[in-house]
Design a protein around this motif. Structure first.
Motif, PDB file in Angstrom:
ATOM      1  N   SER A 115       5.492   3.551   0.078  1.00  8.26           N
ATOM      2  CA  SER A 115       5.580   4.953  -0.363  1.00  8.26           C
ATOM      3  C   SER A 115       7.018   5.414  -0.527  1.00  8.26           C
ATOM      4  O   SER A 115       7.355   6.082  -1.518  1.00  8.26           O
ATOM      5  CB  SER A 115       4.851   5.873   0.615  1.00  8.26           C
ATOM      6  OG  SER A 115       3.474   5.578   0.629  1.00  8.26           O
TER       7      SER A 115
ATOM      8  N   TYR B 169       0.848  -1.185   0.000  1.00 12.44           N
ATOM      9  CA  TYR B 169       0.000   0.000   0.000  1.00 12.44           C
ATOM     10  C   TYR B 169       0.883   1.235   0.000  1.00 12.44           C
ATOM     11  O   TYR B 169       2.052   1.188   0.352  1.00 12.44           O
ATOM     12  CB  TYR B 169      -0.973  -0.001   1.189  1.00 12.44           C
ATOM     13  CG  TYR B 169      -0.334   0.168   2.541  1.00 12.44           C
ATOM     14  CD1 TYR B 169      -0.216   1.430   3.123  1.00 12.44           C
ATOM     15  CD2 TYR B 169       0.139  -0.928   3.250  1.00 12.44           C
ATOM     16  CE1 TYR B 169       0.375   1.596   4.368  1.00 12.44           C
ATOM     17  CE2 TYR B 169       0.719  -0.772   4.491  1.00 12.44           C
ATOM     18  CZ  TYR B 169       0.829   0.489   5.048  1.00 12.44           C
ATOM     19  OH  TYR B 169       1.409   0.654   6.277  1.00 12.44           O
TER      20      TYR B 169
ATOM     21  N   ARG C  96      -4.268   2.167  -2.062  1.00 14.73           N
ATOM     22  CA  ARG C  96      -4.077   3.460  -1.400  1.00 14.73           C
ATOM     23  C   ARG C  96      -4.289   3.235   0.088  1.00 14.73           C
ATOM     24  O   ARG C  96      -5.233   2.575   0.501  1.00 14.73           O
ATOM     25  CB  ARG C  96      -5.084   4.489  -1.902  1.00 14.73           C
ATOM     26  CG  ARG C  96      -4.796   4.964  -3.313  1.00 14.73           C
ATOM     27  CD  ARG C  96      -5.776   6.026  -3.714  1.00 14.73           C
ATOM     28  NE  ARG C  96      -5.487   7.243  -2.959  1.00 14.73           N
ATOM     29  CZ  ARG C  96      -5.365   8.442  -3.499  1.00 14.73           C
ATOM     30  NH1 ARG C  96      -5.530   8.590  -4.782  1.00 14.73           N
ATOM     31  NH2 ARG C  96      -5.108   9.487  -2.756  1.00 14.73           N
TER      32      ARG C  96
ATOM     33  N   ASN D  97       0.729   5.808   0.242  1.00 18.90           N
ATOM     34  CA  ASN D  97       0.003   7.024   0.575  1.00 18.90           C
ATOM     35  C   ASN D  97       0.337   8.054  -0.519  1.00 18.90           C
ATOM     36  O   ASN D  97       1.392   8.686  -0.483  1.00 18.90           O
ATOM     37  CB  ASN D  97       0.417   7.521   1.959  1.00 18.90           C
ATOM     38  CG  ASN D  97      -0.370   8.727   2.404  1.00 18.90           C
ATOM     39  OD1 ASN D  97      -0.728   9.574   1.599  1.00 18.90           O
ATOM     40  ND2 ASN D  97      -0.626   8.808   3.693  1.00 18.90           N
ATOM     41  N   VAL D  98      -0.562   8.209  -1.471  1.00 20.94           N
ATOM     42  CA  VAL D  98      -0.332   9.071  -2.628  1.00 20.94           C
ATOM     43  C   VAL D  98      -0.181  10.533  -2.191  1.00 20.94           C
ATOM     44  O   VAL D  98       0.654  11.261  -2.732  1.00 20.94           O
ATOM     45  CB  VAL D  98      -1.458   8.900  -3.672  1.00 20.94           C
ATOM     46  CG1 VAL D  98      -1.324   9.896  -4.804  1.00 20.94           C
ATOM     47  CG2 VAL D  98      -1.455   7.476  -4.215  1.00 20.94           C
TER      48      VAL D  98
END
Length: 175
Positions: free
Chosen positions: A156, A27, A142, A29-30
């Motif tokens: 990330s 996953y 996300r 975190n945009v």
């Protein structure tokens, strides 16, 4: 019949084993990635400048309305009925114009934000795709969509490094 059940059981165990081995989830975190990108400050500055332009134009319209409204009130007694009706219509049209401008400006801000952010989001997506492929991830989500995830599945910073950016902070929003 026992042989068929036994073979089916072995097949199911094999299928579950293969599926479990192939599934690798990560996953990211945009929003965190975006804030770390050098272009983020320019995007923010461009949005702020555009918002200021729209606010200045709105203020000019409001000022015009107020000036004409005060002129209407001060000259009301000396106007003919036709002049009053004409001025009232003009004020109503100005008010409608202000309301329309506010709606249009809000939509315009959203459009401008998307226009400015889209290239950055495309760049992030390409890096996520590359990291997923290079590291064997079958799924990347996300972090905002997760209820729980292990910190070790957070990619990330790997995505940032793929983009040539040295992470300045720890990502947030995973658990």
């Amino acid at each position: 019949m026992k042989l068929r059940s036994l073979l089916f059981g072995v097949f199911v165990l094999f299928a579950v084993s293969v599926t479990a081995q192939e599934l690798k989830v990560g996953y990211t975190n945009v929003d965190y990635i975006l804030t770390q990108m050098p272009e983020a400050k320019q995007i923010e500055a461009d949005l702020k400048a555009y918002e200021t332009q729209l606010q200045n134009r709105l203020q000019a319209k409001i000022q015009e309305f107020q000036t004409k409204g005060q002129a209407f009130q001060s000259g009301y007694q000396t106007m003919t009925d036709i002049e009053r009706a004409d001025k009232q219509e003009e004020l109503q049209n100005l008010q409608a114009s202000i309301e329309k401008f506010q709606r249009d400006a809000q939509q315009s801000m959203q459009d401008k934000e998307l226009q400015l952010l889209q290239p950055a989001y495309d760049k992030i997506q390409k890096a996520i795709d590359d990291v997923a492929k290079e590291n064997g991830f079958t799924h990347v989500f996300r972090s905002e969509a997760l209820l729980f995830a292990k910190d070790s599945d957070e990619i990330s910073n790997i995505v940032l490094q793929k983009m040539g950016i040295t992470p300045k902070a720890a990502p947030t929003g995973g658990n």
